[in-house]
Structures are given as structure tokens and as C-alpha cells.
Design an enzyme around this catalytic site. Sequence first.
Site, PDB file in Angstrom:
ATOM      1  CE  LYS A 113      27.724  44.848  42.947  1.00  0.00           C
ATOM      2  NZ  LYS A 113      29.079  44.514  43.209  1.00  0.00           N
ATOM      3  CE  LYS A 192      27.543  40.311  36.554  1.00  0.00           C
ATOM      4  NZ  LYS A 192      27.962  41.083  37.625  1.00  0.00           N
ATOM      5  CE  LYS A 195      32.811  36.694  43.155  1.00  0.00           C
ATOM      6  NZ  LYS A 195      33.481  37.997  43.231  1.00  0.00           N
TER       7      LYS A 195
HETATM    8  N1  AQP Z   1      28.321  37.075  34.671  1.00  0.00           N
HETATM    9  C1  AQP Z   1      29.470  37.633  34.302  1.00  0.00           C
HETATM   10  N2  AQP Z   1      29.818  37.649  33.005  1.00  0.00           N
HETATM   11  C2  AQP Z   1      30.988  38.209  32.600  1.00  0.00           C
HETATM   12  N3  AQP Z   1      31.869  38.776  33.454  1.00  0.00           N
HETATM   13  C3  AQP Z   1      31.544  38.795  34.759  1.00  0.00           C
HETATM   14  N4  AQP Z   1      32.182  39.277  35.844  1.00  0.00           N
HETATM   15  C4  AQP Z   1      31.442  39.045  36.936  1.00  0.00           C
HETATM   16  N5  AQP Z   1      30.301  38.402  36.607  1.00  0.00           N
HETATM   17  C5  AQP Z   1      30.340  38.231  35.249  1.00  0.00           C
HETATM   18  C6  AQP Z   1      33.485  39.938  35.802  1.00  0.00           C
HETATM   19  O1  AQP Z   1      34.294  39.340  36.785  1.00  0.00           O
HETATM   20  C7  AQP Z   1      35.186  40.316  37.274  1.00  0.00           C
HETATM   21  C8  AQP Z   1      35.164  40.230  38.785  1.00  0.00           C
HETATM   22  O2  AQP Z   1      34.382  41.122  39.356  1.00  0.00           O
HETATM   23  P1  AQP Z   1      34.309  41.337  40.906  1.00  0.00           P
HETATM   24  O3  AQP Z   1      35.035  40.321  41.643  1.00  0.00           O
HETATM   25  O4  AQP Z   1      34.619  42.749  41.181  1.00  0.00           O
HETATM   26  O5  AQP Z   1      32.833  41.069  41.243  1.00  0.00           O
HETATM   27  P2  AQP Z   1      31.552  41.360  40.519  1.00  0.00           P
HETATM   28  O6  AQP Z   1      31.617  41.974  39.186  1.00  0.00           O
HETATM   29  O7  AQP Z   1      30.749  42.106  41.470  1.00  0.00           O
HETATM   30  O8  AQP Z   1      31.265  39.841  40.351  1.00  0.00           O
HETATM   31  P3  AQP Z   1      30.012  39.124  40.799  1.00  0.00           P
HETATM   32  O9  AQP Z   1      30.244  37.696  40.899  1.00  0.00           O
HETATM   33  O10 AQP Z   1      28.940  39.537  39.890  1.00  0.00           O
HETATM   34  O11 AQP Z   1      29.812  39.656  42.267  1.00  0.00           O
HETATM   35  P4  AQP Z   1      28.635  40.470  42.868  1.00  0.00           P
HETATM   36  O12 AQP Z   1      27.730  39.457  43.366  1.00  0.00           O
HETATM   37  O13 AQP Z   1      29.307  41.252  43.958  1.00  0.00           O
HETATM   38  O14 AQP Z   1      28.033  41.323  41.795  1.00  0.00           O
HETATM   39  C9  AQP Z   1      34.777  41.656  36.677  1.00  0.00           C
HETATM   40  O15 AQP Z   1      35.616  41.964  35.581  1.00  0.00           O
HETATM   41  C10 AQP Z   1      33.385  41.400  36.193  1.00  0.00           C
HETATM   42  O16 AQP Z   1      33.044  42.197  35.079  1.00  0.00           O
END
Ligand code: AQP
Length: 313
Positions: A113, A192, A195
Site C-alpha cells: 500500500k 489483483k 478498490k
Molecule cells: N482480488 C481479490 N481476490 C480475492 N479476494 C479479494 N479480497 C479483496 N480483493 C480480492 C478479499 O476481500 C476481503 C475484503 O477486504 P477489505 O475490504 O479489507 O479490502 P481489501 O482487501 O483492501 O480489498 P480491496 O478491494 O483490495 O481494497 P484496497 O483497494 O483497499 O486494497 C478480504 O478478505 C480480501 O482478501
Amino acid sequence: MMKKRLLTGLQPSGDLHIGNYFGALKPFLDTYGEYESFLMVADYHTLTSKKDSENLKENIVNIVRSYLAVGVDPQKAVIFKQSDISEHTELAWIFDTLVTVPFLMQAHAYKDKVAKGLEANAGLFTYPMLQAADILLYDTEVVPVGEDQRQHIEYAREAATKFNNAFGETFKQPKELILKGLGVVPGVDGQKMSKSYGNTIPLFGSRDEIAKAVMSIVTDSSGDRPENVYRIHTLFKTEAELTGLYEEKKGKYKDLKEALIEDIEAQVAPMRERYESIDEVEVKKVLKEGNEKAQAIASAKMTTVRKKVGVAL
Ligand code: AQP
């Protein structure tokens, strides 16, 4: 016999995408009936990356709508909001005092990040200990997540071990549940889906928004099969079901993308309809009931923890 506990949570940091669905919500839906289950709105985690109060409020409501729309039954799972249970941040502080800075510095999610330009604030750095508190406070044994969270569950185990060694057996060791083939859902650019990378297919987007995202999937013109399209397609249809289609439409990327849009639409349209029908009143009712149940467990656990560390007089 007491059921084991299962817990997962998602951040209300923006519109959920199909990566969140297949990586976290689908494994939750497939298994939550077998456990005493908890589904958290991870709103304090969101503050590590976003400071927009109006938007956060709206996203909190929408994430609960999403939980209900994908089919989680609030009578069978405790749906609750992290920030309403102050024991989470309290326990996270205790874990912060048990793990070292070099240990936290090894966290891939933090490094990724920051490399992507996110501010390296202290909350983002200690995020795994708040997540450890989320999990361990409920004596959780199973945590359905995507692959990117595997290391964080390892960190939660480490927090449990450190605490148990210092103050006596208190916390259970949780285990991640990552479904085969669903751990890393690729985004439209092949990385991957995330968001913050702007490469998502929205779970509750309109048909047009889904179509626009699918049409933007990056394709490599060197082969008959557009791999990025195919990888996403396998989430919606079995490889056996796709073989004929990809053979028949060999090299016809536009046709294959159109077929993918239809297959996504067939699965998400009913969920989208439910999502649209859920209002804020229902969301507040679900959270009120869930928070009460979560609070009772969290309070009892923290009473034990305070005694163990020696702050309770
Ligand atoms: N691409 C993905 N494939 C499989 N699992 C995924 N998760 C997120 N992206 C993928 C899973 O979704 C859950 C939610 O996680 P979160 O809300 O804590 O956010 P995150 O992992 O940070 O999701 P994003 O969309 O990828 O957000 P950002 O942009 O902040 O990085 C978790 O169980 C995650 O593994």
C-alpha cells in the site's frame, strides 16, 4: 456441542467488487451455517486510507446492504460494526505492546500500500494488530479471506501466542479459509482486483457499468484465448462449460467478453435487485441486533483480558 466460531469482515471503503465477493463473501456464504458466525463492518480499518465522513457513512450502510443482498441471513450470522464495539481498539493496543516494529515491518499489505502511494500512517502500520483483535476477541477459529490476507491471519496467530506466553492461555489460534482458485481474483488489468487500483468489476454495478468494466479487460492479442477474460469467466462457469465456447469463439475477443457480461449478469442481477430493496432502516435494525450479540461476547472476553494483564483492580 458448542459450534466453532467463524468471522470475517470487509472495509466500507468503496463499492464492493467481484474480488471481494469470490475472495471473502462466497467462502463465508458457503460455510457460515456450520459455525457460530460473525460478519463485521471493518469501518475503523477504513480510516487508515480514507478520511471522508459523509462517504464513510454511506459506505457503511451500503456494505450491510451488500451482506444482506448476497444472501447472509442476519438470524444465522451476527452482523456488527467494529467501531461500535470499543473492545476491538482496546485489545489492539495490548497487542501493539506485544509485537515488535520489525515484525510489523514485514507485512506485505503495508509495504504494497505504501509502494502504491498510500500514506504510511501509524494506523496503517499497526492495522494487523487491530485485525488480530477483531478475530481473537471472539475466539474465532476460522477466517474466510482472500489470499492477500493470509499473512494477516498468521499475524493474528502470533498475537495470540505472544499474549498466551506472557499472560497465560487466553486466545485460540485462528486459521484462514481460502477457497481454491478464488484467493486472488484478477482485475481488468490482470493484477489483483482492488478498490484502490481502479481495476474492478463492481458487484452491484448496473448492467452498463459491468459491461463497461468487462469491455476494458486488457487482452493479449498474441493468443486465441484472452487469458484475463478467461480467468474471470472461470468464476462464473466451470472450465468444462467454457471449453466449447472458447473453442467456438477462438480469437473473437469481443464475443467472449459479451458472453462473460451475460454470465456475470445472470448471477448478480438477482443480488442487485435485493440490494436496491434494502433501506437504511433495515440496516440499522440488523446492526443494532448484531452489535448487542457481539458486545456481550467482547465485554466478557475483555474482562478476562484486563484481569490477565493486571489492569483490573
Ligand atoms: N482480488 C481479490 N481476490 C480475492 N479476494 C479479494 N479480497 C479483496 N480483493 C480480492 C478479499 O476481500 C476481503 C475484503 O477486504 P477489505 O475490504 O479489507 O479490502 P481489501 O482487501 O483492501 O480489498 P480491496 O478491494 O483490495 O481494497 P484496497 O483497494 O483497499 O486494497 C478480504 O478478505 C480480501 O482478501
